[in-house]
Design an enzyme around this catalytic site. Structure first.
Site, PDB file in Angstrom:
ATOM      1  N   HIS A 113       0.792  -1.333  -0.081  1.00  0.00           N
ATOM      2  CA  HIS A 113      -0.075  -0.347  -0.242  1.00  0.00           C
ATOM      3  C   HIS A 113       0.928   1.465   0.018  1.00  0.00           C
ATOM      4  O   HIS A 113       2.056   1.147   0.374  1.00  0.00           O
ATOM      5  CB  HIS A 113      -1.002   0.297   1.285  1.00  0.00           C
ATOM      6  CG  HIS A 113      -0.668  -0.178   2.120  1.00  0.00           C
ATOM      7  ND1 HIS A 113       0.569   1.585   2.641  1.00  0.00           N
ATOM      8  CD2 HIS A 113       0.336  -0.609   3.434  1.00  0.00           C
ATOM      9  CE1 HIS A 113       0.455   0.866   4.517  1.00  0.00           C
ATOM     10  NE2 HIS A 113       0.010  -0.245   4.726  1.00  0.00           N
ATOM     11  N   CYS A 152       3.399  -4.722   7.134  1.00  0.00           N
ATOM     12  CA  CYS A 152       2.988  -4.389   5.290  1.00  0.00           C
ATOM     13  C   CYS A 152       4.211  -3.983   4.818  1.00  0.00           C
ATOM     14  O   CYS A 152       5.503  -3.938   4.961  1.00  0.00           O
ATOM     15  CB  CYS A 152       2.012  -3.325   5.340  1.00  0.00           C
ATOM     16  SG  CYS A 152       0.039  -3.702   5.976  1.00  0.00           S
TER      17      CYS A 152
END
Length: 586
Positions: free
Chosen positions: A530, A552
């Site tokens: 992301h 992440c």
């Protein structure tokens, strides 16, 4: 026929004549027809016999017996017959008329027998006709309810009986008054009585059917009561609440389920006032046996300690916790099981306090179990069919299962399932069963995987391959060393968002919130690619040790967008390498 005549000189003579004996002659004597006499019928039988003897030239005394007279007459007849033959005159024979009394007796006996047979046939026909008539009707002599409500039911069919039972229940009431001047009017339902009206109707319809003979006899009586179940604990509680204010009531020690401990515990009792409900119980019994009327009853209240002591409550707690140890497990026949939790089992249990007899008891309610299982089992054991997706290479080799398949399952539930589970609990045993189910097999779909992303933590890069040819390489920042380190392994992109708010907690426990995070592609639980505008420095230097994420893969916005647009769901993601201790780029 020979006739006896009397001439003018007063002497008697025989006249041979062909006449027959009249039907009026006596059957048990030899009959002679006599020509009417000038002297009328005043001559007696004795004089006739004497005159006849004189003409025959024989002397007979009047004192002789009747048998001697008959013998003389026979001899005289024979003599005259011979004389008549000698003179060529017409002759006739004397015949004795045969007795008819035996034939008449036989005819009378036959007539009596036939009459009796006809009577029996008529009686049998009436018997079977009555039984046929009452086959689907109320038999004579069946009594139900109060006379003012439940009129004579003899001969009524089921619809009329159903109406009568409903009317009787409707007009059944109890007026209760106490020693404080309080008074209430209540009914069976409020007093915890469950009336089974259909069963009552059937009891009335089937009354006196066990014997065909007594069934149609109205003087053989049978009284039918309401088919009902009493709950004396509910009755006691209802009366107590109506006559004693809550703050004044004596409360028994009892057992309650504690959700925090997932077990039953003792709830303390307190002293106060209570009501003697035995008169109410007796009145209810009478109303069940003879419904359709109003009964008045009086009760008294008194002060008391906790009506049920701690020892009784503790014993009940032990028994109930033992019930909760039992495993009630169901399977859907497709490798999925469901065990009823303790809190649900406790919801099936009804604790009853008999204040009058100072006892605690419990029951396991089948209806409550049925209500719970009918909703929980389909929710827990039904499955939607999910077709499996396998990612394959150009050569057809399965690289990864991107979506695990599962069969569609639809269980079949019936109330008998709850009954069996409850029976097992009552016996104190575990229960496990596989439910009948309709199973729909899943299919396997193969999808050609062209895209593969390799994240190398050592170099802090993400390289994209198409059909094993390198397409692009992006700088990234992976998770921090320690519990936030990006998980190594092979995964696939399974969920994507163009924009998403992200929430969580930092390692020190403080919360974080990142609104409108763009181009999110999840591959392993909460780990995904992301945009991370707040961490461009970490991305530029590849310093995951100091600027790493919570796991992440942080990317520049344009790079995350490219991944979102070109790497669809099912793209293979491989996390390799080791997180460095410092920056890898200047």
């Amino acid at each position: 026929m020979t006739e006896l005549q009397q001439n003018s000189e007063g002497t008697a003579s025989f006249n041979i004549a062909p006449d027959h004996v009249s039907d009026g002659a006596s059957d048990d004597t030899i009959a002679f027809a006599q020509i009417p006499q000038n002297h009328g019928n005043s001559q007696t039988a004795d004089n006739m016999a004497e005159s006849l003897v004189d003409n025959l030239g024989e002397v007979a005394d009047e004192d002789d017996s009747q048998s001697a007279f008959n013998n003389d007459v026979d001899s005289s007849v024979d003599g005259y017959q011979n004389m008549a033959i000698a003179d060529n005159t017409a002759t006739d024979t004397f015949e004795a008329v045969k007795p008819r009394s035996r034939h008449r007796a036989n005819r009378s006996a036959s007539a009596l027998l036939y009459s009796l047979l006809i009577f029996i046939i008529i009686l049998a026909a009436a018997f079977f006709a009555l039984n046929w008539y009452f086959n689907n009707r109320v038999a004579p002599g069946v009594d139900f309810g109060d006379a003012a409500i439940a009129r004579n039911l003899t001969g009524e069919q089921e619809a009329a009986v159903r109406s009568t039972v409903q009317n009787a229940v409707k007009h059944t009431s109890l007026i209760i008054s106490d020693d404080q001047g309080n008074r209430i009017t209540t009914n069976l339902q409020q007093l915890g009585v469950k009336v089974d009206q259909p069963a009552t109707v059937q009891s009335i319809m089937s009354a006196k059917r066990n014997n065909l003979f007594t069934r149609i006899m109205p003087w053989v009586q049978q009284t039918v009561s309401l088919q009902a179940k009493r709950d004396d604990s509910a009755m006691d509680l209802y009366v107590l609440r109506k006559f004693i204010r809550e703050r004044d009531r004596a409360v028994p020690y009892t057992a309650v389920f504690d959700k925090a401990s997932d077990a039953y515990t003792v709830e303390d009792g307190i002293p106060g006032r209570t009501v003697e409900t035995m008169p109410v119980r007796e009145a209810v019994k009478k109303l069940i046996n003879h419904p359709g009327k109003t009964v008045k009853v009086s009760v008294i209240s008194r002060r008391t300690d906790a009506p049920i002591k701690r020892d009784a409550a503790q014993k009940l707690v032990d028994d109930l916790n033992n019930v909760l140890t039992k495993k009630i497990t169901f399977s859907n026949n497709n490798s999925k099981d469901f065990t009823v939790p303790k809190s649900a089992l406790a919801s099936w249990i009804v604790v009853k306090a008999d204040i009058t007899h100072h006892k605690l008891s419990y029951s396991i309610d089948t209806d409550k179990a049925d209500n719970y299982l009918s909703q929980a089992l389909p929710k827990e054991l039904n499955q939607q069919k999910v077709n499996q997706e396998d990612a394959v290479s150009k050569s057809g080799k399965v690289i990864f299962t991107t979506m695990k398949g599962s069969n569609g399952v639809e269980i079949t539930y019936t109330s008998s399932i709850a009954e069996k589970a409850v029976n097992a609990l009552r016996k104190g045993t575990d229960y496990k069963t596989a439910l009948q189910a309709k199973i729909t097999k899943f299919t396997v779909e193969q999808k050609l995987v062209e895209m593969r992303i390799v994240v190398d933590k050592t170099t802090q890069t993400a390289s994209v391959y198409k059909n094993d040819e390198l397409v692009k390489t992006f700088p990234v920042c992976t998770g921090k060393i320690g519990r936030d380190d990006s998980t190594p392994g092979t995964f696939f992109i399974y969920l994507r968002y163009a924009s998403q708010d992200m929430r969580g907690r930092n390692n020190d426990g403080s919360p974080y919130f990142s609104p409108a995070v763009h181009w999110v592609s999840y591959y392993n639980g909460g780990e995904g690619f992301h945009t991370a505008t707040w961490n461009y420095k970490g991305i530029a230097t590849g310093d995951a040790a100091n600027h790493g994420s919570h796991g992440c893969i942080n990317m520049y916005e344009q790079d995350a967008h490219w991944i979102y647009e070109n790497c669809p769901r099912g793209t293979i993601v491989q996390i390799v390498g080791t997180t460095p201790d410092g920056p890898v780029r200047q």
